[in-house]
Design an enzyme around this catalytic site. Sequence first.
Site, mmCIF file in Angstrom:
data_model
loop_
_atom_site.group_PDB
_atom_site.id
_atom_site.type_symbol
_atom_site.label_atom_id
_atom_site.label_comp_id
_atom_site.label_asym_id
_atom_site.label_seq_id
_atom_site.Cartn_x
_atom_site.Cartn_y
_atom_site.Cartn_z
ATOM 1 N N GLU A 211 0.838 -1.203 0.000
ATOM 2 C CA GLU A 211 0.000 0.000 0.000
ATOM 3 C C GLU A 211 0.865 1.241 0.000
ATOM 4 O O GLU A 211 1.971 1.243 0.524
ATOM 5 C CB GLU A 211 -0.876 0.030 1.263
ATOM 6 C CG GLU A 211 -1.849 -1.107 1.352
ATOM 7 C CD GLU A 211 -2.827 -0.924 2.503
ATOM 8 O OE1 GLU A 211 -3.014 0.216 2.974
ATOM 9 O OE2 GLU A 211 -3.397 -1.937 2.928
ATOM 10 N N LYS B 292 2.158 4.611 1.398
ATOM 11 C CA LYS B 292 2.271 5.086 2.778
ATOM 12 C C LYS B 292 2.019 6.592 2.798
ATOM 13 O O LYS B 292 2.830 7.369 2.323
ATOM 14 C CB LYS B 292 3.653 4.766 3.344
ATOM 15 C CG LYS B 292 3.780 5.076 4.814
ATOM 16 C CD LYS B 292 5.082 4.547 5.368
ATOM 17 C CE LYS B 292 5.132 4.629 6.866
ATOM 18 N NZ LYS B 292 4.941 5.964 7.401
ATOM 19 N N ARG C 72 -3.139 9.505 11.396
ATOM 20 C CA ARG C 72 -3.843 8.229 11.456
ATOM 21 C C ARG C 72 -5.142 8.447 12.228
ATOM 22 O O ARG C 72 -5.144 9.098 13.273
ATOM 23 C CB ARG C 72 -2.971 7.206 12.179
ATOM 24 C CG ARG C 72 -3.609 5.842 12.204
ATOM 25 C CD ARG C 72 -2.555 4.823 12.410
ATOM 26 N NE ARG C 72 -3.063 3.472 12.480
ATOM 27 C CZ ARG C 72 -2.272 2.441 12.685
ATOM 28 N NH1 ARG C 72 -0.971 2.620 12.845
ATOM 29 N NH2 ARG C 72 -2.753 1.228 12.727
ATOM 30 N N ARG D 92 -3.575 8.211 16.732
ATOM 31 C CA ARG D 92 -2.588 7.152 16.934
ATOM 32 C C ARG D 92 -2.383 6.891 18.425
ATOM 33 O O ARG D 92 -2.122 5.795 18.863
ATOM 34 C CB ARG D 92 -1.304 7.630 16.259
ATOM 35 C CG ARG D 92 -0.019 7.071 16.715
ATOM 36 C CD ARG D 92 0.289 5.808 15.956
ATOM 37 N NE ARG D 92 1.674 5.427 16.147
ATOM 38 C CZ ARG D 92 2.166 4.955 17.276
ATOM 39 N NH1 ARG D 92 1.403 4.811 18.330
ATOM 40 N NH2 ARG D 92 3.437 4.629 17.361
ATOM 41 N N GLU E 220 -5.743 6.991 6.972
ATOM 42 C CA GLU E 220 -4.895 8.171 7.138
ATOM 43 C C GLU E 220 -5.602 9.362 6.488
ATOM 44 O O GLU E 220 -6.118 9.232 5.372
ATOM 45 C CB GLU E 220 -3.563 7.876 6.451
ATOM 46 C CG GLU E 220 -2.443 8.805 6.794
ATOM 47 C CD GLU E 220 -1.624 8.397 8.037
ATOM 48 O OE1 GLU E 220 -1.945 7.388 8.711
ATOM 49 O OE2 GLU E 220 -0.677 9.132 8.330
ATOM 50 N N PHE F 57 -7.592 2.157 5.223
ATOM 51 C CA PHE F 57 -6.761 0.974 4.971
ATOM 52 C C PHE F 57 -7.104 -0.246 5.822
ATOM 53 O O PHE F 57 -6.507 -1.297 5.663
ATOM 54 C CB PHE F 57 -5.259 1.289 5.005
ATOM 55 C CG PHE F 57 -4.735 1.928 6.277
ATOM 56 C CD1 PHE F 57 -4.701 1.228 7.460
ATOM 57 C CD2 PHE F 57 -4.243 3.226 6.246
ATOM 58 C CE1 PHE F 57 -4.192 1.799 8.606
ATOM 59 C CE2 PHE F 57 -3.738 3.820 7.399
ATOM 60 C CZ PHE F 57 -3.716 3.097 8.582
ATOM 61 N N ARG G 156 3.514 -4.269 17.456
ATOM 62 C CA ARG G 156 4.356 -3.962 16.305
ATOM 63 C C ARG G 156 4.978 -5.277 15.857
ATOM 64 O O ARG G 156 5.717 -5.892 16.613
ATOM 65 C CB ARG G 156 5.451 -2.988 16.734
ATOM 66 C CG ARG G 156 6.303 -2.464 15.582
ATOM 67 C CD ARG G 156 7.463 -1.659 16.103
ATOM 68 N NE ARG G 156 7.073 -0.445 16.815
ATOM 69 C CZ ARG G 156 6.648 0.669 16.231
ATOM 70 N NH1 ARG G 156 6.534 0.717 14.919
ATOM 71 N NH2 ARG G 156 6.321 1.715 16.951
HETATM 72 P P1 ATP Z 1 4.898 4.164 14.223
HETATM 73 O O1 ATP Z 1 3.471 4.587 14.018
HETATM 74 O O2 ATP Z 1 5.285 2.953 13.404
HETATM 75 O O3 ATP Z 1 5.308 4.075 15.636
HETATM 76 P P2 ATP Z 1 5.541 6.694 13.066
HETATM 77 O O4 ATP Z 1 4.389 7.351 13.709
HETATM 78 O O5 ATP Z 1 6.843 7.399 12.987
HETATM 79 O O6 ATP Z 1 5.848 5.288 13.716
HETATM 80 P P3 ATP Z 1 5.835 5.460 10.654
HETATM 81 O O7 ATP Z 1 6.634 4.418 11.291
HETATM 82 O O8 ATP Z 1 6.529 6.391 9.727
HETATM 83 O O9 ATP Z 1 5.033 6.302 11.672
HETATM 84 O O10 ATP Z 1 4.663 4.745 9.865
HETATM 85 C C1 ATP Z 1 3.558 4.129 10.440
HETATM 86 C C2 ATP Z 1 2.361 4.998 10.181
HETATM 87 O O11 ATP Z 1 2.122 5.116 8.779
HETATM 88 C C3 ATP Z 1 1.038 4.459 10.678
HETATM 89 O O12 ATP Z 1 0.854 4.706 12.036
HETATM 90 C C4 ATP Z 1 0.029 5.215 9.814
HETATM 91 O O13 ATP Z 1 -0.323 6.411 10.453
HETATM 92 C C5 ATP Z 1 0.805 5.579 8.569
HETATM 93 N N1 ATP Z 1 0.292 4.984 7.323
HETATM 94 C C6 ATP Z 1 0.206 5.648 6.155
HETATM 95 N N2 ATP Z 1 -0.276 4.888 5.180
HETATM 96 C C7 ATP Z 1 -0.529 3.678 5.723
HETATM 97 C C8 ATP Z 1 -1.060 2.459 5.207
HETATM 98 N N3 ATP Z 1 -1.416 2.313 3.936
HETATM 99 N N4 ATP Z 1 -1.183 1.413 6.069
HETATM 100 C C9 ATP Z 1 -0.808 1.545 7.358
HETATM 101 N N5 ATP Z 1 -0.311 2.669 7.900
HETATM 102 C C10 ATP Z 1 -0.160 3.737 7.095
#
Ligand code: ATP
Length: 575
Positions: free
Chosen positions: A242, A244, A249, A264, A294, A334, A409
Amino acid sequence: MKFLRLTDYFERLEGTTKRLEMFEILSDLFKESNKEDIDKIIYLSQGQLLPPFLGLEIGMSEKLLIRSISDAAKTPTKKVADIFKRTGDLGKTAEELITWKGQDLTVEKVYEEIRDVALTAGAGSVERKIGYLSSLLKGVSSKEAKYIARFVIGRLRLGIGDPTVLEALALAQGNRTLRPELERAYNLCSDLGLVAKTLLEKGVTGVKKFHVRAGYPIRMALCERLPSSEEIIEKIGKAAVEAKYDGFRVQIHKNKNNIDMFSRNLERTTHMFPEIREAVRNFIKADTAIIEGESLAYNEATGELYPFQVTIQRKRKHGIEDIAKEYPLKFFAFDLLYADGIDYTEKPYIERRKNLETLIKKNPIIEPSALFITDNPRAIYKYFEDSIEKGLEGVVAKRLDAPYSAGARNFNWIKLKRSYHGELADTIDICIVGYFKGRGLRAKFGIGAVLGAVYDPKTDTFKTVTKVGSGFSEEEWERLRKILDKISIPHKHARVDSLIEPDVWVEPRYVITVMADEITRSPGHTAGKDKEGIGYALRFPRAVGFLREDKKPEDANTVKEIIEMFGHQKKAKAG
Ligand code: ATP
């Protein structure tokens, strides 16, 4: 339980520097609690009145608290403020001025009175809040006043995280094997008080009956990371890839006409997204549903998605309508977790996705996230590059047969972000556990660097990995110091493992994101320390952005992730 007794426990929790002792104190406290007050005891110990998703704020500032103390102690506000200046702690200030014996109130009574303060809103509410709080302070002893004062302005500083509570609850039952069951229930309702109350009222059988319910946020599933598309396919085989998206979120709960949204961090964010709310009402074909996705600002004319810096302007209390006009949002759905009586969390990803697509009527705001299914690493890489070109953050690959891993995770979702190849390109989230007073130019701010730690879920501790002394602007250093002083503690927190002694210790509460050149082995830090006493450290770290308010301390990167990143970095160097 009497509130005074609870403050004895607070005092002991505050005094300990040992992790195991902290668990013991907490589990003794839970053993002594009964089913009527266990939920309140848990909320109070974590510095809250209710779980954050219910969004109840006390709404007390230092100024209002000073007026309440002054009123209760019949002392001029000037004197209260002077004592505050001297002690730097409104808890100690209240303790000093409130000198009577108190009425030996119960936890329940104190809780209710503070809740009344929180629930007071509207015209004239400031005076009424002060009135309620000062009348509560008139009925308590000095030690109770100390903790009430700290509590109402969010400065209890006990640093008791969710995993700590879960572990101590299991310990209190004399059965550590209960922990996974408690955790499962917590992941599905995000309310530790409710889990504990159910445990005391209905036993483990009651806890086992927890299920997904619209209105109770589900703790969000998180991504692992891998450095290349080859490794992704090696790990999970054929996968759904998918786009990103880099926005907010949102977990949407639709319960007929009641529509709620959670961040989140499981805070209620419904007010931020009025147009998404309307779209859910009109275009989601289910009476009750829980959907995740998102939300991002986009250009209506060109369809182009805006960077996070634009989307983040939604994060405000007032003027949402104006910003919504200027920067409308899209919501890329998603995941589907629940719909009309069916719990989808246990169902395989591919089934969830199919049902999600059938629930969304065509409309201009909500659309399913872009995706394709493949077992070809080169196709993933191509898609990844196209996504980056379009200004997206990268891709997330999802295991086709995996359930939704609430609160976990793991490799069911794997993110691939720009350039994991070569040097350490990904950012790292660390929790601040202390700071160093500045020398030279920085002396004027009283802060020169922060001591940062990563999280170790196995021991529920924070292990140091770096000192960060750059990346913030002068104004940010100043602001940071003020914020950290509010959570400073006289000794190392029991959940912190450190060989380094900063000038000021703080409660592990705030997360910052840092960039670093590389991860090295180092005897100075405790993260990943082996038998020889060598841990891991970040080289040349610099902060990006300011505090990550969307992350709890336990959301910092973990020791395991640092070790994995070190492995990827070694491989990349060798290749
Ligand atoms: P994390 O949420 O993993 O602790 P983070 O907030 O820095 O770390 P990233 O690790 O960069 O975020 O990426 C995870 C986040 O990506 C998810 O929490 C979600 O908000 C976002 N995201 C965007 N597109 C998608 C998708 N298609 N499926 C799942 N998550 C997605």
